[in-house]
Design a protein around this motif. Structure first.
Motif, PDB file in Angstrom:
ATOM      1  N   SER A  16       0.828  -1.208   0.000  1.00 45.91           N
ATOM      2  CA  SER A  16       0.000   0.000   0.000  1.00 45.91           C
ATOM      3  C   SER A  16       0.857   1.251   0.000  1.00 45.91           C
ATOM      4  O   SER A  16       0.358   2.345   0.221  1.00 45.91           O
ATOM      5  N   HIS A  65      -6.670  -8.726  -8.495  1.00 45.60           N
ATOM      6  CA  HIS A  65      -6.865  -7.362  -7.993  1.00 45.60           C
ATOM      7  C   HIS A  65      -6.268  -6.362  -8.977  1.00 45.60           C
ATOM      8  O   HIS A  65      -5.057  -6.281  -9.148  1.00 45.60           O
ATOM      9  N   LEU A  67      -5.888  -3.213  -8.915  1.00 43.43           N
ATOM     10  CA  LEU A  67      -5.116  -2.095  -8.387  1.00 43.43           C
ATOM     11  C   LEU A  67      -3.741  -2.539  -7.899  1.00 43.43           C
ATOM     12  O   LEU A  67      -2.957  -1.737  -7.405  1.00 43.43           O
ATOM     13  N   ASP A  68      -3.446  -3.824  -8.037  1.00 41.82           N
ATOM     14  CA  ASP A  68      -2.137  -4.383  -7.729  1.00 41.82           C
ATOM     15  C   ASP A  68      -1.309  -4.448  -9.009  1.00 41.82           C
ATOM     16  O   ASP A  68      -1.845  -4.317 -10.113  1.00 41.82           O
ATOM     17  N   GLN A 278      -1.641   7.408  -2.277  1.00 45.16           N
ATOM     18  CA  GLN A 278      -1.568   5.995  -1.910  1.00 45.16           C
ATOM     19  C   GLN A 278      -2.950   5.403  -1.686  1.00 45.16           C
ATOM     20  O   GLN A 278      -3.184   4.219  -1.953  1.00 45.16           O
ATOM     21  N   VAL A 279      -3.867   6.216  -1.203  1.00 44.41           N
ATOM     22  CA  VAL A 279      -5.235   5.751  -0.934  1.00 44.41           C
ATOM     23  C   VAL A 279      -6.185   6.469  -1.888  1.00 44.41           C
ATOM     24  O   VAL A 279      -6.816   7.470  -1.549  1.00 44.41           O
ATOM     25  N   SER A 280      -6.273   5.957  -3.109  1.00 40.39           N
ATOM     26  CA  SER A 280      -7.229   6.480  -4.075  1.00 40.39           C
ATOM     27  C   SER A 280      -8.635   6.088  -3.616  1.00 40.39           C
ATOM     28  O   SER A 280      -8.807   5.260  -2.716  1.00 40.39           O
ATOM     29  N   GLN A 282     -10.687   4.142  -5.071  1.00 39.79           N
ATOM     30  CA  GLN A 282     -10.834   2.695  -5.264  1.00 39.79           C
ATOM     31  C   GLN A 282     -10.093   1.912  -4.185  1.00 39.79           C
ATOM     32  O   GLN A 282     -10.582   0.904  -3.662  1.00 39.79           O
ATOM     33  N   ASN A 283      -8.882   2.373  -3.834  1.00 41.50           N
ATOM     34  CA  ASN A 283      -8.115   1.673  -2.806  1.00 41.50           C
ATOM     35  C   ASN A 283      -8.763   1.815  -1.437  1.00 41.50           C
ATOM     36  O   ASN A 283      -8.636   0.928  -0.586  1.00 41.50           O
ATOM     37  N   LEU A 286     -11.394  -0.801  -1.342  1.00 41.71           N
ATOM     38  CA  LEU A 286     -10.729  -2.108  -1.229  1.00 41.71           C
ATOM     39  C   LEU A 286     -10.294  -2.356   0.212  1.00 41.71           C
ATOM     40  O   LEU A 286     -10.521  -3.443   0.767  1.00 41.71           O
TER      41      LEU A 286
END
Length: 430
Positions: A16, A65, A67-68, A278-280, A282-283, A286
């Motif tokens: 992350s 995933h 976003l990975d 780092q934390v969009s 979408q993230n 998730l």
């Protein structure tokens, strides 16, 4: 006299921390990315370059995933290539002791140690993950009680194989018969330049700490705050005596992140922006789903946390470390959100992506030195938020200050990783 610290560089990958949306971010597979970060670490006189392991692509809600990163190169192959374009930098690979065998892995590590002229390291990890185990012939996984006994025997067996060649270059037959391994024959690779590759261990459980105290040269920990670092440091160092080891025989190096600015205020602004990247949205959802174990895609990341409880038995996410008690974690998040009036995204930012050291180069250098001088760490493994250029600001702006303070080397004193770490070559046990 100022105690000198040790520094290593972690190549960011699946985590992350990495900001893949940044236009400066490059491929996590192209060799040029590995080479650039490794050359930067060597320019900074770092002890070693550290690669994580990925034995299976992570899944979420039944799909890879998205976003990975997709694609995880095999670490030892990459490090063998890096041995040709670096001269002094240690080369550390994370390799699982649950899904490998001693003879083959000992041979691959010894080969890297020869090709690099004594710069190889093995980060020993274990796995209780049946999802990952499906990729392997044996299948399944080991119970927690068996993981570290297998790992300990694995390391001991590898060292028997490395010691089956004498220091003067004579091969001797070996035979090992234990609970997990029965192997015999002759090892194909002569004793390497540093005797044995350096052994690193990553794990904070009681079993992990004991394993590190008995068998490791370096321990990679997540305890990045000063007080937690001091407690962990004292606990692990106190375990060494029972194995006939001295405190300096095991180096404790937490993984840390660093954000730098011209001033402390600018660095704080930079850190806040990095956390948002780092934390969009979408993230954020998730991360929420990983705690709740439910499909929460209909929720607004800028809205409040769900009022429904988590599903503790969910298998929505595969290939990630599970939560000990999702209900407790959800309660903590709700309390924080209510106290500070935080949305889903703000709550995730607040709880999951704290940078370890934030400030001007002078502030960061002083804080790093404090950790080492007060018994919270022997050094640090830096995890930059960008691939592959995220290490450059630290090397260009913080390392020179550490060198001026006498807290970090100005030049390599030796050529092997053991010499960088101040570790003696292992006594041959023929």
């Amino acid at each position: 006299m100022t105690k000198q610290m040790h520094l290593a560089a972690h190549f960011p990958g699946v985590n992350s921390t990495t900001v893949w949306a940044d236009p400066r971010s490059r491929s996590q597979i192209d060799f040029a990315s590995f080479e650039q970060l490794a050359r930067t670490a060597e320019r900074g006189k770092f002890d070693f370059f550290f690669l994580a392991e990925g034995l299976r692509l992570r899944e979420h809600n039944g799909l890879i995933h998205d976003l990975d990163v997709v694609g995880r190169p095999e670490s030892l192959t990459v490090l063998n290539a890096l041995a040709a374009v670096t001269d002094r930098l240690g080369l550390a690979a994370t390799v699982n002791a649950t899904f490998n065998e001693p003879y083959e892995l000992a041979r691959r590590l010894a080969t890297l140690d020869h090709l690099s002229e004594g710069r190889a390291a093995w980060n020993v990890v274990t796995s209780s993950d049946a999802f990952t185990g499906e990729n392997f012939r044996r299948g399944g996984y080991l119970d927690r009680s068996d993981r570290y006994t297998r790992a300990a025997e694995f390391v001991a067996t590898a060292r028997e194989l490395w010691d089956s060649w004498t220091p003067d270059g004579t091969s001797r037959p070996f035979a090992h018969s234990g609970q997990h391994f029965q192997v015999s024959g002759e090892f194909t690779v002569p004793r390497s330049p540093q005797g044995h590759p350096v052994v690193i261990q990553a794990g904070d459980s009681g079993e992990g700490r004991e394993f590190a105290a008995s068998a490791a040269d370096v321990i990679f920990t997540r305890h990045g705050t000063l007080e937690a670092g001091r407690i962990f440091y004292a606990d692990v160092k106190a375990r060494l005596a029972k194995y006939g080891r001295q405190p300096d025989d095991l180096k404790i190096m937490p993984g840390v992140t660093v954000v730098i600015g011209d001033t402390d205020a600018e660095a704080q602004q930079n850190a806040a922006e990095i956390r948002r990247l780092q934390v969009s949205p979408q993230n954020a959802i998730l991360a929420l789903e990983q705690v709740w174990g439910r499909d929460l895609s209909s929720y607004d990341p800028d809205g409040p946390l769900p009022d429904i409880d988590p599903d503790p038995g969910s298998r929505l996410s595969q290939g990630r470390a599970g939560l000990a008690d999702p209900l407790v974690r959800a309660a903590e998040w709700r309390a924080l959100s209510a106290a500070k009036g935080l949305s889903i995204r703000q709550t995730v930012i607040e709880t999951t992506t704290r940078q370890s050291f934030i400030g001007s180069p002078q502030t960061v250098a002083a804080e790093l030195e404090t950790f080492v001088s007060t018994g919270a760490a022997d050094g640090f493994i830096l995890v930059p938020h960008l691939t592959p250029g995220g290490l450059d600001p630290f090397v260009d702006r913080v390392v020179p200050l550490l060198q001026e303070r006498g807290a970090f080397r100005s030049e390599y004193a030796g050529s092997t990783l053991r010499s960088h770490l101040g570790l003696a070559e292992p006594v041959w046990k023929g």
